[in-house]
Design a protein around this motif. Sequence first.
Motif, mmCIF file in Angstrom:
data_model
loop_
_atom_site.group_PDB
_atom_site.id
_atom_site.type_symbol
_atom_site.label_atom_id
_atom_site.label_comp_id
_atom_site.label_asym_id
_atom_site.label_seq_id
_atom_site.Cartn_x
_atom_site.Cartn_y
_atom_site.Cartn_z
ATOM 1 N N ALA A 194 0.911 -1.309 -0.042
ATOM 2 C CA ALA A 194 -0.048 0.147 0.048
ATOM 3 C C ALA A 194 0.814 1.219 -0.055
ATOM 4 O O ALA A 194 1.932 1.150 0.370
ATOM 5 N N TYR A 195 0.191 2.344 -0.512
ATOM 6 C CA TYR A 195 1.012 3.823 -0.465
ATOM 7 C C TYR A 195 -0.044 4.771 -0.331
ATOM 8 O O TYR A 195 -1.001 4.524 -0.774
ATOM 9 N N TYR A 196 0.277 5.654 0.582
ATOM 10 C CA TYR A 196 -0.493 7.143 0.780
ATOM 11 C C TYR A 196 0.170 8.166 0.425
ATOM 12 O O TYR A 196 1.240 8.518 0.964
ATOM 13 N N GLU A 382 3.634 -8.520 -12.432
ATOM 14 C CA GLU A 382 4.821 -8.203 -11.100
ATOM 15 C C GLU A 382 4.165 -8.345 -9.828
ATOM 16 O O GLU A 382 2.819 -8.328 -9.728
ATOM 17 N N ARG A 383 5.048 -8.344 -8.853
ATOM 18 C CA ARG A 383 4.489 -8.465 -7.343
ATOM 19 C C ARG A 383 3.979 -7.196 -7.003
ATOM 20 O O ARG A 383 4.249 -6.305 -7.396
ATOM 21 N N ILE A 388 3.092 -1.296 -6.842
ATOM 22 C CA ILE A 388 3.038 -0.113 -5.867
ATOM 23 C C ILE A 388 4.129 0.925 -6.221
ATOM 24 O O ILE A 388 3.910 1.864 -6.233
ATOM 25 N N HIS A 389 5.004 0.514 -6.265
ATOM 26 C CA HIS A 389 6.419 1.160 -6.430
ATOM 27 C C HIS A 389 6.458 1.701 -7.674
ATOM 28 O O HIS A 389 6.591 2.776 -8.027
ATOM 29 N N LEU A 408 -3.432 3.916 -2.535
ATOM 30 C CA LEU A 408 -2.964 2.849 -3.247
ATOM 31 C C LEU A 408 -2.915 1.471 -2.742
ATOM 32 O O LEU A 408 -2.490 1.548 -1.225
ATOM 33 N N LEU A 409 -3.734 0.488 -2.840
ATOM 34 C CA LEU A 409 -3.659 -0.987 -2.432
ATOM 35 C C LEU A 409 -3.329 -1.977 -3.322
ATOM 36 O O LEU A 409 -4.323 -2.044 -4.356
#
Length: 424
Positions: A194-196, A382-383, A388-389, A408-409
Amino acid sequence: MCREEHQPDPRGADQAVFAALLEDSAEELYESAPCGYLSTLMDGTIAKINATLLGWLGRERAAVVGRMRFSDLLTVGGRLYHETHFAPLLRMQGEISGIALEIRRADGGRIPVLVSSVVKHGSTGEPLLIRTTVFDARDRRAYEEELLRGRKVAEEARRQAEADRARLQDALAVLQQALLPDALPPIPGVETAAYYHTASPDRLGGDFYDVFPIDGKRFGFFLGDVCGKGPRAAAVTSLTRYTLRAAALHDPDPVSALTTLNKVLHERYAGEGDPRFCTVVFGVLEPDATTGQTAVHLASGGHPPALVLRADGTAGFLPTPGGLLVGILPAAPFATATTVLTAGDTLVLYTDGLTEARTGEGRARLYGDEALLSFVTDHAGERPPDVIHALTDLLRGFGDGLDDDTALLALGVPAPGTETKHTI
């Protein structure tokens, strides 16, 4: 010799008044008490209730005694709190006091109350019934709201006087982080990331996400976007996360969870003339250790569709058309979708800050759904951490064209022999 005039004894009048007070029967004192009283069976069925509480509720005794439970008198949010906190603590401790709840009148109105309950036990220690007192807290609520308004004005004045922007940013960063999970829980056979992105360090965002266990086999997840920014949006975010988690533990069906959230938000804010709403995708993962696959069941309330990236290098949207914003109407339809993730597949959820980022000359064009689909297709197979990256790098590339918070999740099934990761 003069005869002394007879003077009345004032103590006799006081004693007469006191004696008149003692003439009140216990039943009269119970029925006309300045607070509400009720007694319930251990399952919550109301066995006795006083006239004071019936008057607050606007209900007849015959319609309540033996026909309703204590939780039926509460608002939707109150019932959730009663089931998840109040009742378990009462069973464990035998008593609970001073709990702030709201009771629902027959005409739909709400009354803030303070509730205290105690369990009555029999001679052998078995629980027999629950005795509850209910105190009207309307004056207290008005005082607290007035006090809160005063504190907000004072805090704003202090902030302006200090002009300490760096300190404010630090405080907001801590608060923002408190609205997000510290870590994603491990899910057997599933990898998560995840990313915020916070658009502005000077205000709290309204995007949110979470992943959590429901039982030994299923895991819940959600991602959404609250309308507005700042502390009020943060309050809605906190209420939304708590409600969805509690609702899923009660009934993990995605539509049921969103329906409960819709009722809570609409009941809490619509009556104040300041409706608060959000878009949400809520889903349930069911990993199958035998097949190595993970079933996904989700429902959407007005949120952008999820993306499914397949191991074969293809990608596509998981359509959920027709789902209504959560909290707008008393009852709302929600769109559902299902899919199965196999080895190398990844499900990606995102908020509209990503697709509404401005690109091109003069930042005049929205990034859009098609551009996003094209981008993630290049990363299909991709993993989740790698996906996310890549999306994080995309967000950075927008520069000042990214003016909204973005969450993002990603949840995926790793290839056989791959160690699963859970990253934020």
